[in-house]
Every structure is written in C-alpha cells, then in structure tokens.
Design a protein around this motif. Structure first.
Motif, short mmCIF file in Angstrom:
data_model
loop_
_atom_site.label_atom_id
_atom_site.label_comp_id
_atom_site.label_asym_id
_atom_site.label_seq_id
_atom_site.Cartn_x
_atom_site.Cartn_y
_atom_site.Cartn_z
N MET A 47 40.86 89.74 -29.37
CA MET A 47 42.15 89.11 -29.52
C MET A 47 42.72 88.80 -28.14
SD MET A 47 45.30 90.33 -31.85
CE MET A 47 46.53 91.06 -30.83
N LYS A 48 43.14 87.57 -27.92
CA LYS A 48 43.66 87.14 -26.63
C LYS A 48 45.09 87.63 -26.43
CE LYS A 48 44.19 83.16 -23.71
NZ LYS A 48 44.04 81.77 -23.49
N LEU A 49 45.36 88.17 -25.24
CA LEU A 49 46.71 88.62 -24.90
C LEU A 49 47.62 87.41 -24.75
CD1 LEU A 49 48.62 90.92 -23.94
CD2 LEU A 49 47.82 90.43 -21.63
N LYS A 50 48.77 87.46 -25.35
CA LYS A 50 49.75 86.37 -25.26
C LYS A 50 50.98 86.87 -24.53
CE LYS A 50 48.26 82.96 -28.00
NZ LYS A 50 48.18 81.59 -27.67
N LEU A 51 51.11 86.51 -23.25
CA LEU A 51 52.30 86.85 -22.49
C LEU A 51 53.33 85.74 -22.68
CD1 LEU A 51 50.56 88.04 -19.22
CD2 LEU A 51 51.76 89.47 -20.86
N ARG A 52 54.55 86.13 -22.97
CA ARG A 52 55.62 85.15 -23.19
C ARG A 52 56.36 84.81 -21.90
NH1 ARG A 52 55.53 88.92 -26.70
NH2 ARG A 52 57.26 90.09 -25.83
N ASN A 53 56.39 85.74 -20.97
CA ASN A 53 57.27 85.60 -19.82
C ASN A 53 56.57 85.53 -18.47
OD1 ASN A 53 59.86 85.96 -21.29
ND2 ASN A 53 58.93 87.93 -21.81
N PHE A 54 55.27 85.64 -18.45
CA PHE A 54 54.55 85.73 -17.19
C PHE A 54 53.26 84.93 -17.24
CE2 PHE A 54 56.91 89.67 -17.82
CZ PHE A 54 57.60 89.77 -16.63
N ILE A 55 52.71 84.66 -16.05
CA ILE A 55 51.39 84.05 -15.93
C ILE A 55 50.49 85.03 -15.17
CG2 ILE A 55 52.21 81.67 -16.08
CD1 ILE A 55 52.01 81.52 -13.01
N THR A 56 49.20 84.85 -15.26
CA THR A 56 48.23 85.77 -14.68
C THR A 56 48.47 86.00 -13.19
OG1 THR A 56 46.58 85.11 -16.31
CG2 THR A 56 45.75 86.16 -14.31
N GLN A 57 48.80 84.96 -12.44
CA GLN A 57 48.99 85.07 -10.99
C GLN A 57 50.07 86.10 -10.62
OE1 GLN A 57 48.73 82.27 -12.79
NE2 GLN A 57 48.15 80.52 -11.54
N GLU A 58 50.98 86.37 -11.53
CA GLU A 58 52.05 87.32 -11.23
C GLU A 58 51.56 88.77 -11.24
OE1 GLU A 58 56.13 86.03 -12.79
OE2 GLU A 58 54.70 85.03 -14.14
N PHE A 59 50.35 88.99 -11.71
CA PHE A 59 49.83 90.35 -11.83
C PHE A 59 48.68 90.68 -10.88
CE2 PHE A 59 51.59 89.32 -16.05
CZ PHE A 59 52.54 90.32 -16.12
N VAL A 60 48.04 89.67 -10.33
CA VAL A 60 46.85 89.91 -9.49
C VAL A 60 46.99 89.22 -8.14
CG1 VAL A 60 45.35 90.18 -11.51
CG2 VAL A 60 45.57 87.93 -10.43
N PRO A 61 46.29 89.73 -7.12
CA PRO A 61 46.33 89.08 -5.81
C PRO A 61 45.58 87.75 -5.81
CG PRO A 61 45.15 91.20 -5.71
CD PRO A 61 45.56 90.98 -7.12
N ARG A 62 45.88 86.96 -4.80
CA ARG A 62 45.30 85.62 -4.65
C ARG A 62 43.77 85.62 -4.76
NH1 ARG A 62 47.57 81.33 -1.99
NH2 ARG A 62 49.03 82.75 -0.99
N LEU A 63 43.10 86.49 -4.03
CA LEU A 63 41.64 86.50 -4.02
C LEU A 63 41.06 86.77 -5.40
CD1 LEU A 63 39.06 86.21 -2.35
CD2 LEU A 63 39.24 88.64 -1.81
N VAL A 64 41.64 87.70 -6.12
CA VAL A 64 41.16 88.01 -7.47
C VAL A 64 41.36 86.81 -8.38
CG1 VAL A 64 41.50 89.51 -9.50
CG2 VAL A 64 41.54 90.50 -7.20
N TYR A 65 42.51 86.15 -8.26
CA TYR A 65 42.74 84.96 -9.09
C TYR A 65 41.80 83.83 -8.70
CZ TYR A 65 44.89 81.47 -11.96
OH TYR A 65 45.08 80.51 -12.92
N GLN A 66 41.56 83.65 -7.41
CA GLN A 66 40.63 82.59 -6.98
C GLN A 66 39.23 82.81 -7.54
OE1 GLN A 66 41.17 82.82 -2.72
NE2 GLN A 66 42.70 81.18 -2.73
#
Length: 160
Positions: free
Chosen positions: A1-20
């Motif tokens: 089941m996919k997590l559905k965040l209503r108020n945030f995007i992934t970048q707000e939780f992880v550092p730049r390198l991890v997101y890249q």
C-alpha cells in the motif's frame, strides 16, 4: 500500500543526495509511524486554527535544511545511535508555539501513538517513534533538565 502524505513531499524528509539517488522512492528510508504522525499533527493543528506551516527540510527550495529528517554521515550532526539515522525522527520548525504543539500531543496519546519521544526546552519540535526500552508510551527529555515526566510537563504547560 502506497503512503499518501497530505501535507509534505519526499524532499522534506531526506537529504539532497538520497533524493537524487532514489527520487520519490527515498521515502522508503523513513519510518511510516513518524510520517503518519507529522502529517496528522499538521492537519489537526490546522483544524484548531494553527496553520503556521511545518518546515522540516527545505533544501529543495534553496533553503539550508537537509538533515532534519533522515540524517546521513555527511551531516555534521550525524550519530550512529540517533533516531534520525534510522528515519524515525523529525526536527520541525513552526510558528505555532511549541507549548501548544507539545500539549496537543501529550493530551492526545491515542491520536499520536506513533510519537514516542519529544525533546523539550529547545527552539524546534523534535519528535520520534523510537521503541522506549522501559515500555513508556511517551518520554520527554530536555538537554538541560534530563527526563521529565509527562505529568510534570503537562502541569508546566497548563500554568504557562
């Protein structure tokens, strides 16, 4: 089941390198308990009239915060035992008074059952979802006072 965040995007939780490296799949590095808790907390504070935003990481909008969720060894604040290292902690900046946020969490333990630890007497909101080794549902810790009971802190907040 996919997590559905209503108020945030992934970048707000992880550092730049991890997101890249992982894109939106980087959210897998975070514990769902803390993600759900902060999403719910923001919704509930809004419904109470406190819509002052929550800033976790803001590197993706040219801000200077990138290690306030997942913390990797590139961070000068990295620690192998930090809850941030395991994706279980968040440091949040908000204009909502921290006393309001803390009391709301403390007074609603069933709503925020994923929040197991709050750091107090600091200028930001630190919450995490660690497993407290003594079985405590919620622990409060201050860098100046050490551990404080929920009852003592609730009384302090209600006096303020």
């Amino acid at each position: 089941m996919k997590l559905k965040l209503r108020n945030f995007i992934t970048q707000e939780f992880v550092p730049r390198l991890v997101y890249q490296r992982r894109g939106d799949a980087a959210i897998e590095c975070m514990d769902n308990r803390i993600l759900n808790a902060v999403d719910l907390l923001r919704d509930n504070l809004r419904s109470l009239g406190y819509d002052n935003g929550f800033t976790i990481n803001n590197w993706h909008i040219n801000g200077n915060r990138q290690y306030c969720g997942l913390r990797t060894p590139e961070s000068e604040d990295y620690s192998v035992t930090s809850q941030h290292t395991f994706g279980r902690a968040l440091d949040v900046i908000t204009k909502t008074p921290l006393e309001v946020v803390h009391l709301h969490i403390i007074d609603n333990p069933y709503i925020y059952s994923g929040i197991k630890f709050i750091e107090i007497d600091i200028s930001w909101l630190h919450i995490d979802c660690r497993q407290n080794n003594d079985g405590s549902e919620l622990k409060l810790w201050s860098p100046t006072r050490g551990f404080i009971s929920v009852e003592q802190y609730r009384a302090e907040l209600k006096k303020a």
